[in-house]
Design an enzyme around this catalytic site. Sequence first.
Site, PDB file in Angstrom:
ATOM      1  N   PHE A 167     -13.796  53.195  33.830  1.00 48.98           N
ATOM      2  CA  PHE A 167     -12.946  52.046  33.497  1.00 48.98           C
ATOM      3  C   PHE A 167     -13.541  51.362  32.266  1.00 48.98           C
ATOM      4  O   PHE A 167     -14.651  50.850  32.303  1.00 48.98           O
ATOM      5  CB  PHE A 167     -12.829  51.019  34.637  1.00 48.98           C
ATOM      6  CG  PHE A 167     -11.905  49.901  34.260  1.00 48.98           C
ATOM      7  CD1 PHE A 167     -10.532  50.025  34.437  1.00 48.98           C
ATOM      8  CD2 PHE A 167     -12.392  48.749  33.655  1.00 48.98           C
ATOM      9  CE1 PHE A 167      -9.662  49.005  34.033  1.00 48.98           C
ATOM     10  CE2 PHE A 167     -11.529  47.724  33.248  1.00 48.98           C
ATOM     11  CZ  PHE A 167     -10.161  47.861  33.450  1.00 48.98           C
ATOM     12  N   ASP A 174     -21.427  51.209  28.207  1.00 48.73           N
ATOM     13  CA  ASP A 174     -20.524  50.095  28.501  1.00 48.73           C
ATOM     14  C   ASP A 174     -21.156  49.272  29.622  1.00 48.73           C
ATOM     15  O   ASP A 174     -21.061  49.621  30.803  1.00 48.73           O
ATOM     16  CB  ASP A 174     -19.141  50.623  28.896  1.00 48.73           C
ATOM     17  CG  ASP A 174     -18.152  49.483  29.196  1.00 48.73           C
ATOM     18  OD1 ASP A 174     -18.606  48.330  29.362  1.00 48.73           O
ATOM     19  OD2 ASP A 174     -16.942  49.757  29.284  1.00 48.73           O
ATOM     20  N   LYS A 185     -17.483  40.010  29.671  1.00 52.84           N
ATOM     21  CA  LYS A 185     -17.483  39.302  30.946  1.00 52.84           C
ATOM     22  C   LYS A 185     -18.490  38.139  30.984  1.00 52.84           C
ATOM     23  O   LYS A 185     -18.197  37.084  30.460  1.00 52.84           O
ATOM     24  CB  LYS A 185     -17.679  40.300  32.094  1.00 52.84           C
ATOM     25  CG  LYS A 185     -16.443  41.214  32.237  1.00 52.84           C
ATOM     26  CD  LYS A 185     -16.314  41.874  33.580  1.00 52.84           C
ATOM     27  CE  LYS A 185     -14.900  42.450  33.740  1.00 52.84           C
ATOM     28  NZ  LYS A 185     -14.790  43.872  33.488  1.00 52.84           N
TER      29      LYS A 185
HETATM   30  C1  LIG Z   1     -13.854  44.637  32.654  1.00 57.71           C
HETATM   31  C2  LIG Z   1     -14.355  45.834  31.933  1.00 57.71           C
HETATM   32  C3  LIG Z   1     -13.861  46.182  30.663  1.00 57.71           C
HETATM   33  C4  LIG Z   1     -12.714  45.468  30.007  1.00 57.71           C
HETATM   34  O1  LIG Z   1     -12.939  44.110  29.802  1.00 57.71           O
HETATM   35  P1  LIG Z   1     -11.713  43.107  29.525  1.00 57.71           P
HETATM   36  O2  LIG Z   1     -12.378  41.823  29.128  1.00 57.71           O
HETATM   37  O3  LIG Z   1     -10.924  42.993  30.796  1.00 57.71           O
HETATM   38  O4  LIG Z   1     -10.907  43.714  28.426  1.00 57.71           O
HETATM   39  C5  LIG Z   1     -14.445  47.263  30.026  1.00 57.71           C
HETATM   40  N1  LIG Z   1     -15.431  47.962  30.586  1.00 57.71           N
HETATM   41  C6  LIG Z   1     -15.924  47.662  31.811  1.00 57.71           C
HETATM   42  C7  LIG Z   1     -17.049  48.476  32.381  1.00 57.71           C
HETATM   43  C8  LIG Z   1     -15.394  46.607  32.528  1.00 57.71           C
HETATM   44  O5  LIG Z   1     -15.851  46.318  33.752  1.00 57.71           O
END
Ligand SMILES: *Cc1c(COP(=O)(O)O)cnc(C)c1O
Length: 409
Positions: A149, A234, A263
């Site tokens: 994700f 990520d 986040k």
């Molecule tokens: C939440 C998340 C994203 C995307 O972040 P948004 O601020 O919702 O666009 C990307 N990578 C990971 C691992 C995430 O948990």
Amino acid sequence: MTVAPSRSLRSSAELIRAEEPVLAHNYHPLPVVVARAEGAWVEDVEGRRYLDMLAGYSALNFGHRHPALIEAAHRQLDQLTLTSRAFHNDRLAGFAESLARLTGLDMVLPMNTGAEAVESAIKVARKWAYDVKGVPADRATVVVAADNFHGRTTTIVSFSTDESARAGFGPFTPGFRVVPYNDLAALEAAIDETTAAVLIEPIQGEAGVVIPDDGYLRGVRELTRRTGCLFIADEIQSGLGRTGRTLAVEHEGVVPDMVLLGKALGGGIVPVSAVVARREVLQVLRPGEHGSTFGGNPLAAAVGSAVVELLETGEFQRRAEEAGVVLRDGLAALVGKGVQGFRARGLWAGVDIDPAIGTGREISESLMREGILVKDTHGSTIRLAPPLTITNEELRTALGTLETVLRTA
Ligand SMILES: *Cc1c(COP(=O)(O)O)cnc(C)c1O
């Protein structure tokens, strides 16, 4: 300072009904309408209190309205909020310096949302592949993991393996190869002379807090170094204290070429994301080649700097590790009592509920009625990621309620 709670004019039920005709139906929230919050607790329109065991998918690592973060935001609101990058602002240099120091990397590309950080990293990796590695024009590939994700943009869903995230949204962006997660041999087989980067989550959050075997991240580092491509981690959900370290890759002593943050970087106040990278990588961007109107704005930089300051104390990483033991022990005691199994690191756990007892959604709704907020993912898994400020006692309360709900379900 205490503020008299502002009264909502409509009830929870009325507000939920009012959303239906006017709000896109791209979410299926639990039926709770939050009006106020502090620390690990939220309060709904009717004044019922709930322990927040989701913390905005880790956007609220420091809890709701952490005093130091609220103060930094207030102070900045009174000075300057937005300039665009057409001009310099007096908060950005300090933010970038402190974030580079915190992560052990060199340069920062400030953006807003997580998806934008991922998109930016893909562009930087491709540019690096053409300018530095010498990949022929438009041939660069990025290798990613199944069940990833990374966000919701058209390019990012192009390499999702979740059909509900993809179906109906094509045509997709080419240039991605998907390999199984936690499989170094498959990764090695997918890398060739066109590979710009390997993009992975050090722990797969949305997939259900899937933790790779010890040595996987070290293996990815060695493999990308040996084959001459970039390692992009990520850490948007796994980073900034959640796992008991500043970054989840630290559990294996690994430094990627690019780290993506989001986040919690915004302190639960404003969207703040960043690509943090080695100089040799991020310096491929020249003026005009990439940008964002809001990226690096003074309010975001002030809040982001305050977040980095909190993490520099090491206190939150330590708390995540200590409280993580309470969480792990509590969950271990529930295995066979409605819990089939779980995966946990720091204050982060994916808990597989026995499907005979109920779906993740049903258990989440039962917990909500008992004053505990969690979120299900993938059928029978629930995810626990409380604020890192949660006390051991609050954590035990949540675990006790989970035990009761599983016993009586
Ligand atoms: C939440 C998340 C994203 C995307 O972040 P948004 O601020 O919702 O666009 C990307 N990578 C990971 C691992 C995430 O948990």
